[in-house]
Design a protein around this motif. Structure first.
Motif, PDB file in Angstrom:
ATOM      1  N   LEU A  86     -21.645   0.549  -4.672  1.00 35.11           N
ATOM      2  CA  LEU A  86     -21.750   1.924  -5.146  1.00 35.11           C
ATOM      3  C   LEU A  86     -21.147   2.970  -4.211  1.00 35.11           C
ATOM      4  CD1 LEU A  86     -25.025   2.620  -7.074  1.00 35.11           C
ATOM      5  CD2 LEU A  86     -22.742   2.129  -7.902  1.00 35.11           C
ATOM      6  N   PRO A  87     -21.350   2.847  -2.885  1.00 32.95           N
ATOM      7  CA  PRO A  87     -20.772   3.888  -2.028  1.00 32.95           C
ATOM      8  C   PRO A  87     -19.272   4.051  -2.217  1.00 32.95           C
ATOM      9  CG  PRO A  87     -22.328   2.573  -0.776  1.00 32.95           C
ATOM     10  CD  PRO A  87     -22.166   1.894  -2.114  1.00 32.95           C
ATOM     11  N   LEU A  88     -18.565   2.943  -2.449  1.00 34.50           N
ATOM     12  CA  LEU A  88     -17.124   3.050  -2.675  1.00 34.50           C
ATOM     13  C   LEU A  88     -16.841   3.804  -3.964  1.00 34.50           C
ATOM     14  CD1 LEU A  88     -15.718  -0.452  -1.734  1.00 34.50           C
ATOM     15  CD2 LEU A  88     -15.164   1.726  -0.654  1.00 34.50           C
ATOM     16  N   ARG A  99      -4.535  -3.009  -9.737  1.00 36.55           N
ATOM     17  CA  ARG A  99      -3.902  -1.704  -9.535  1.00 36.55           C
ATOM     18  C   ARG A  99      -2.538  -1.632 -10.227  1.00 36.55           C
ATOM     19  NH1 ARG A  99      -4.172  -0.322  -3.338  1.00 36.55           N
ATOM     20  NH2 ARG A  99      -4.376  -2.572  -3.050  1.00 36.55           N
ATOM     21  N   ARG A 157       1.013   4.218  -2.740  1.00 32.76           N
ATOM     22  CA  ARG A 157       0.883   5.647  -2.367  1.00 32.76           C
ATOM     23  C   ARG A 157       1.996   6.468  -2.993  1.00 32.76           C
ATOM     24  NH1 ARG A 157      -0.486   3.840   2.895  1.00 32.76           N
ATOM     25  NH2 ARG A 157       1.573   4.236   3.715  1.00 32.76           N
ATOM     26  N   ALA A 166     -16.595  -5.453  -3.135  1.00 30.70           N
ATOM     27  CA  ALA A 166     -16.492  -4.215  -2.365  1.00 30.70           C
ATOM     28  C   ALA A 166     -16.050  -4.521  -0.957  1.00 30.70           C
ATOM     29  CB  ALA A 166     -17.829  -3.495  -2.350  1.00 30.70           C
ATOM     30  N   ALA A 222     -23.715   2.988   5.629  1.00 32.16           N
ATOM     31  CA  ALA A 222     -22.707   2.984   4.568  1.00 32.16           C
ATOM     32  C   ALA A 222     -23.375   3.045   3.209  1.00 32.16           C
ATOM     33  CB  ALA A 222     -21.852   1.745   4.676  1.00 32.16           C
ATOM     34  N   LEU A 252     -15.498   1.538   3.302  1.00 32.86           N
ATOM     35  CA  LEU A 252     -15.529   2.994   3.163  1.00 32.86           C
ATOM     36  C   LEU A 252     -14.544   3.648   4.123  1.00 32.86           C
ATOM     37  CD1 LEU A 252     -19.308   3.872   2.849  1.00 32.86           C
ATOM     38  CD2 LEU A 252     -17.528   4.309   1.175  1.00 32.86           C
ATOM     39  N   GLU A 269       0.830  -1.204   0.000  1.00 40.96           N
ATOM     40  CA  GLU A 269       0.000   0.000   0.000  1.00 40.96           C
ATOM     41  C   GLU A 269       0.863   1.252   0.000  1.00 40.96           C
ATOM     42  OE1 GLU A 269      -3.116   0.034  -0.583  1.00 40.96           O
ATOM     43  OE2 GLU A 269      -3.405  -2.128  -0.480  1.00 40.96           O
ATOM     44  N   ARG A 324      -7.561   6.083  -7.639  1.00 41.07           N
ATOM     45  CA  ARG A 324      -6.608   5.025  -7.304  1.00 41.07           C
ATOM     46  C   ARG A 324      -7.242   3.861  -6.544  1.00 41.07           C
ATOM     47  NH1 ARG A 324      -3.066   9.242  -4.735  1.00 41.07           N
ATOM     48  NH2 ARG A 324      -4.140  10.234  -6.479  1.00 41.07           N
ATOM     49  N   TYR A 325      -8.561   3.841  -6.488  1.00 42.63           N
ATOM     50  CA  TYR A 325      -9.231   2.890  -5.614  1.00 42.63           C
ATOM     51  C   TYR A 325      -9.924   1.750  -6.351  1.00 42.63           C
ATOM     52  CZ  TYR A 325      -8.492   6.904  -2.614  1.00 42.63           C
ATOM     53  OH  TYR A 325      -7.909   7.940  -1.935  1.00 42.63           O
ATOM     54  N   HIS A 355     -24.562   7.564   0.970  1.00 38.52           N
ATOM     55  CA  HIS A 355     -24.083   7.895  -0.361  1.00 38.52           C
ATOM     56  C   HIS A 355     -25.144   7.684  -1.433  1.00 38.52           C
ATOM     57  CE1 HIS A 355     -20.105   8.920   0.609  1.00 38.52           C
ATOM     58  NE2 HIS A 355     -19.698   7.726   0.947  1.00 38.52           N
ATOM     59  N   LEU A 356     -26.259   7.106  -1.063  1.00 37.98           N
ATOM     60  CA  LEU A 356     -27.190   6.690  -2.099  1.00 37.98           C
ATOM     61  C   LEU A 356     -28.585   7.253  -1.934  1.00 37.98           C
ATOM     62  CD1 LEU A 356     -26.096   2.970  -2.327  1.00 37.98           C
ATOM     63  CD2 LEU A 356     -25.415   4.857  -3.780  1.00 37.98           C
ATOM     64  N   VAL A 375     -18.795   6.025  -5.329  1.00 41.03           N
ATOM     65  CA  VAL A 375     -19.156   7.430  -5.100  1.00 41.03           C
ATOM     66  C   VAL A 375     -18.035   8.142  -4.342  1.00 41.03           C
ATOM     67  CG1 VAL A 375     -20.758   8.963  -3.895  1.00 41.03           C
ATOM     68  CG2 VAL A 375     -21.644   7.003  -5.174  1.00 41.03           C
ATOM     69  N   GLN A 376     -17.548   7.491  -3.305  1.00 34.74           N
ATOM     70  CA  GLN A 376     -16.483   8.115  -2.505  1.00 34.74           C
ATOM     71  C   GLN A 376     -15.225   8.313  -3.349  1.00 34.74           C
ATOM     72  OE1 GLN A 376     -16.210   6.922   1.767  1.00 34.74           O
ATOM     73  NE2 GLN A 376     -14.058   6.623   1.348  1.00 34.74           N
ATOM     74  N   ALA A 377     -14.911   7.334  -4.183  1.00 36.27           N
ATOM     75  CA  ALA A 377     -13.737   7.470  -5.051  1.00 36.27           C
ATOM     76  C   ALA A 377     -13.956   8.580  -6.077  1.00 36.27           C
ATOM     77  CB  ALA A 377     -13.443   6.142  -5.752  1.00 36.27           C
ATOM     78  N   MET A 407     -15.781  11.207  -5.628  1.00 37.50           N
ATOM     79  CA  MET A 407     -15.608  12.454  -4.881  1.00 37.50           C
ATOM     80  C   MET A 407     -14.126  12.819  -4.782  1.00 37.50           C
ATOM     81  SD  MET A 407     -18.147  11.906  -1.634  1.00 37.50           S
ATOM     82  CE  MET A 407     -19.744  12.744  -1.552  1.00 37.50           C
ATOM     83  N   ALA A 408     -13.311  11.821  -4.462  1.00 39.47           N
ATOM     84  CA  ALA A 408     -11.869  12.071  -4.316  1.00 39.47           C
ATOM     85  C   ALA A 408     -11.280  12.500  -5.660  1.00 39.47           C
ATOM     86  CB  ALA A 408     -11.170  10.820  -3.787  1.00 39.47           C
ATOM     87  N   TYR A 467     -15.044  12.276   4.634  1.00 40.21           N
ATOM     88  CA  TYR A 467     -16.072  11.336   4.193  1.00 40.21           C
ATOM     89  C   TYR A 467     -16.924  10.770   5.330  1.00 40.21           C
ATOM     90  CZ  TYR A 467     -12.969  11.594   0.202  1.00 40.21           C
ATOM     91  OH  TYR A 467     -12.194  12.057  -0.828  1.00 40.21           O
ATOM     92  N   GLY A 495      -2.997   0.020   4.883  1.00 38.87           N
ATOM     93  CA  GLY A 495      -1.609  -0.168   4.490  1.00 38.87           C
ATOM     94  C   GLY A 495      -0.570   0.352   5.464  1.00 38.87           C
ATOM     95  N   VAL A 514     -11.846   2.254   5.299  1.00 35.04           N
ATOM     96  CA  VAL A 514     -10.496   1.949   4.820  1.00 35.04           C
ATOM     97  C   VAL A 514     -10.125   2.889   3.668  1.00 35.04           C
ATOM     98  CG1 VAL A 514      -9.069   0.204   3.663  1.00 35.04           C
ATOM     99  CG2 VAL A 514     -10.570  -0.468   5.561  1.00 35.04           C
ATOM    100  N   GLN A 515     -11.047   3.069   2.745  1.00 33.36           N
ATOM    101  CA  GLN A 515     -10.768   3.936   1.596  1.00 33.36           C
ATOM    102  C   GLN A 515     -10.547   5.380   2.049  1.00 33.36           C
ATOM    103  OE1 GLN A 515     -12.946   3.074  -2.183  1.00 33.36           O
ATOM    104  NE2 GLN A 515     -13.414   5.237  -2.173  1.00 33.36           N
ATOM    105  N   HIS A 528     -11.038  -4.787   0.300  1.00 36.81           N
ATOM    106  CA  HIS A 528     -10.469  -3.965   1.352  1.00 36.81           C
ATOM    107  C   HIS A 528     -10.301  -4.736   2.651  1.00 36.81           C
ATOM    108  CE1 HIS A 528     -10.209  -0.273  -0.695  1.00 36.81           C
ATOM    109  NE2 HIS A 528     -11.495  -0.049  -0.791  1.00 36.81           N
TER     110      HIS A 528
END
Lengths: 424, 424
Positions: free
Chosen positions: A75-77, A403, A32, A375, B375, B77, A28, A343-344, B379-380, A79-81, A83-84, B344, B124, B79-80, A379
Motif C-alpha cells: 500500500l505505501p507504494l 509498463r 522516463r 512491492a 515504510a 519507496l 528506466e 507511471r509506477y 503512509h498508513l 499511496v506514494q504513487a 500522491m505523485a 516523500y 535506473g 527507489v520510487q 523495485h
C-alpha cells in the motif's frame, strides 16, 4: 511470500530476463523519456503470461479492480504513487469522487472500493463514492469484513459537474469500465477532471487498437535492448467483421486462424519450441458479451457457429497468438497481474485457477488470488543472480512488461481521443 | 517490528496526534501546494524528538548518511521517490556521480554509500562514486560485508564538469556535508546538476536561519490545523557572536540562557508541564567543531569558559529550547530519525543510546540504530484508533513533522541561494 516458480529455468525467457536486467538503466531512462511525451493512464492492471519461451501482456485493464488483493506491504507504494499522480493532475485537489461499477452485493468488489478509498485518503484527499446505479436512490451503507463499511451515494448531476450530497469533487475517478456504454450523466463534465477519460471505456476501446500500439512499443523496446520483439509481443490479426451465422463469415475466420497459426508455427520452429501453438478468438470490442475462445486448430471453429445465434449479426473479431502460462502454484495454473498507478508499478498478485488449463483464460469464475511480494520485488532486482533463479529479477521483468502495456495504452488513448483535433 | 512506545499516552502530544490525523487531507493538500512553490531539497534526514508534551525536529541533515539502516522493505519507496526526483530534475539522465565524505575505512559509512548506489541504480541510473579525498589517487575497491564492495574513484575535473575515468555524469549527488568548506574542485560546475547545491553545506548553513524558517513553517502549520505552534516548534535565540574567554561574552550568554529558560518555564506553566526546562547551546554554524551543551541553569555555563581556550576568538552561538525524548527502547533513550527523498517520507529508524540521558544529544559515539517499520507506517495511519495507541498514527505524525523541517530547509535554501538575485 514468493511462489514456487515452475517456469522453465532455461531457454529464451531467461535470456530475456538477463537482457532486461543488464539494460536496467537504459530501460528506466527510456521510460522516463516516454513519459515526458505521453501521459500514463491514471491507473491500470496488466495480466501477464509467461510461457517460458515468451512473455506477454494479454489484458490491459484501465479500470483496475481487485485492489483489495494488494497486501498492506504494497500500500505505501500505491499511496506514494497516488500522491505523485494527484500532484501532477490537480495539486489543489481536496475532494475525490469514485464512480464504481453498479454492483451492490458483491463484497469482493466493495472491498476493492474500500481499498481504493483508503489509498486516496492516505494520499490526502476526502473520498466519497458516487454510484450511477439507478437502484441507489439514497445513501446506502454496506458492512464489510473487519468492521469496514462502504457508503454508496447517488450521484447528483449539475451543469458540467457531478457530485454527491454536500460534496463537490474536483476529480472523478472512474472504476467502472463503461462496457455498457457511456451513461449520459458522465458526459460533458467540462468542469472536472475525469480519470481515466471516457474513451478509455470498453464501449470505445478496441483490443486491436491496443495491441497495434503495443506492437509498436514492443518493437522499439526490442530494438533498445536487442531482442526479437516477438518474445514479448503476441502476434495478432484484426480479423474484421465476421458473421458467424454465414459460411462466408466462417471461411474468413478459418482462413484468418490458419494464417496466424502458420505464422506462430514458423516462430516456434525458429526457436525450437515444441509446444502446440494456439490462437485466441475474441471480440475486438468487449461490450458484446462474447467469450474468449482458445483454438488449436481451425476445425474447432465449428463450435463458434453453434453459439452464433446468441450473437446478433456481424461481430468485430480479433485473432491473437495464445500465450501459455507455465507458472503454477500448488499444481494450479497461475498468471501474474501487475498493478500500476501513474507511471509506477505498485504491486501485484497471482491469479490462480485450479480448473483451467495452461492455454485457457484464467480470469473466470473459480479464480483465486494470491498476494505476492511484488512491492519489494519489482523495485529490487538482484544483479548477478542467475536468470530464472531470482524472484525479484523475474518480478522486475514482469513490471517492465506491464509498463510497456501501460505505455501502449497511453498511445492508444492519444490515438482515440475524441478531442485530439482540438489540440492539433 | 514496532518498538515499545513509552511516550506518555495522555496529554498534549496525543491531542496533537489526533488533530494531525483528523486534518490529514488538509495537511497533504497544504504540502502539495507548498511544493508547487518551493523545491524540496533532493534528500534529507530529520532527527525528531518527542517529549510527550511536545514534538520537534532537532536536526535537519541535507546530506543524510546511514541509509544502510533502512530495511529492504523500505527500499522500494526510496527507489520510487528517487525515480520521481530524477524525472523532475533531469529525465534524460544516464549517469550519476556520488561525491562522498572522505572516509575510506569507516565501513558503516561505506555501507551507506552502497545503499545509495543501490537506490539510484534501481531507479535506473549508472552510478559511480567519485572521491575528492586527495588520498584517493587511483580507483580503490573496499570489500564490505555480504560480498558487497565499494569502489572509490578519484574525481577528474574538466572545465565546468567533474567525472571519473570514462564516466561523464549529468548529475552529481553530494553526500559530503562540506563542513570543512567547499573544495575548489566542486565550484563552478555550471554544466552539471549538483544536488543538493553547495550552499546546503555546513560551511554556509546556519542553525538560526534554518530554525527561523522552521518557525515560520510551524506557525502557518499550527494555524492550518488549529494548534499552538509551540507544540512543534522549539524556541530559540540567535545569541550572536560570543567570546567565551571574556566576562562580557559570558554575561551575554548567561543573560540569553536566563531569558530563554524563563520563556520555556512560562510555556511549561501554561501546559502544566512538571519537567525541568533546559536549553541547548550550540554553534550557529557547525564547522567550528564546537560540541552541543545541555544547560539546565545558567550557572552551568562556567564549564564552557574552561573549554574556551580550545575555541579561538568569538563564536556564533544559538540557544535553543531543549526537547526531551520520552521514547525508549529496552530502557535506552531513543529518538526517531526520518528519511525523505524528494517530497516523500521513505523510511526511518530509531537512534538509541544506552549511555545518554533524555535531555542529551543522542547523535554521539555509542549510538545504535534500530530499523523501524516506518515504510508501512507513515503512509498508513489508522483513523479511529485512540491517540498514542497506534504506531502507524504516531509515525504518520513524525513524517509530518519531518516534512515541515524539510519544507523549512527548502525556504532556507531559497533565502541563502547566492544566485538568487539572478532570478529576481
Amino acid at each position: 511470500m514468493v511462489p514456487h516458480l515452475v517456469t522453465a529455468l532455461t531457454g529464451p525467457i531467461n535470456e530475456l530476463e538477463q537482457r532486461i536486467l543488464d539494460s536496467m538503466p537504459a530501460i528506466e531512462r527510456w521510460f522516463r523519456l516516454e513519459w515526458m511525451e505521453h501521459t500514463p493512464p491514471f491507473y491500470c492492471s496488466v495480466d501477464v503470461r509467461n510461457a517460458g519461451f515468451k512473455l506477454a501482456p494479454v489484458d490491459t485493464n484501465l479500470f483496475p479492480v481487485a485492489w483489495q488483493n494488494l497486501t498492506p506491504a504494497m500500500l505505501p507504494l500505491a499511496v506514494q504513487a497516488a500522491m505523485a499522480a494527484i500532484e501532477k493532475i490537480c495539486p489543489e485537489a481536496r475532494n475525490l469522487l469514485i464512480v464504481p461499477q453498479n454492483h451492490t452485493q458483491n463484497t469482493f468488489y466493495l472491498s476493492n472500493l474500500a481499498q481504493l478509498r483508503r489509498v486516496f485518503h492516505m494520499a490526502g484527499l476526502n473520498v466519497r463514492i458516487g454510484s450511477i446505479n439507478p437502484a441507489i436512490k439514497k445513501s446506502t451503507t454496506i458492512e464489510l469484513l473487519h468492521g469496514e463499511a462502504i457508503t454508496l451515494e447517488p450521484v447528483i448531476r449539475t451543469k458540467g459537474r457531478i457530485g454527491v450530497k454536500d460534496f463537490d469533487p474536483c476529480t472523478i475517478l472512474l472504476n467502472n469500465d463503461l462496457s455498457a456504454g457511456v451513461p449520459g450523466i458522465l458526459e460533458d463534465l467540462h468542469e472536472q477532471y475525469l480519470l481515466p477519460p471516457l474513451h478509455a471505456g470498453w464501449s470505445t476501446r478496441h483490443n486491436s487498437t491496443h495491441f497495434k500500439c503495443y506492437e509498436e512499443v514492443a518493437k522499439r523496446f526490442g530494438k533498445l535492448i536487442g531482442v526479437d520483439a516477438w518474445l514479448i509481443n503476441p502476434l495478432f490479426d484484426r480479423c474484421g467483421s465476421i458473421d458467424f451465422s454465414t459460411d462466408d463469415g466462417m471461411q474468413q475466420l478459418t482462413r484468418g486462424v490458419d494464417v496466424l497459426l502458420a505464422k506462430i508455427k514458423k516462430k516456434y520452429k525458429e526457436y525450437g519450441i515444441k509446444e502446440k501453438p494456439f490462437v485466441v478468438v475474441k471480440a475486438d470490442n468487449r461490450s458484446n458479451g462474447m467469450g474468449i475462445m482458445t483454438v488449436r486448430d481451425s476445425k474447432e471453429l465449428a463450435v463458434l457457429q453453434k453459439t452464433a445465434p446468441e450473437l446478433s449479426g456481424p461481430q468485430d473479431i480479433i485473432l491473437q497468438e495464445g500465450v501459455l502460462t507455465h507458472e503454477r502454484m500448488h499444481d494450479a495454473v497461475a498468471e501474474p497481474v501487475v498493478y500500476l498507478m501513474d507511471r509506477y508499478v505498485v504491486g501485484g498478485f497471482y491469479r490462480v485457477h485450479a480448473q483451467r488449463n495452461i492455454d485457457e483464460n484464467l480470469n473466470a469464475p473459480g479464480a483465486r488470488y494470491v498476494p505476492l511480494a511484488f512491492a519489494e520485488s519489482t523495485h529490487l532486482p538482484q544483479p548477478g543472480v542467475r536468470p530464472g533463479a531470482s524472484a525479484p529479477n523475474r518480478f522486475y521483468m514482469y513490471g517492465v512488461i506491464a509498463r510497456l502495456a501501460m505505455l501502449a495504452a497511453s498511445y492508444e488513448l492519444e490515438a482515440t481521443d475524441p478531442e485530439a483535433e482540438n489540440y492539433a
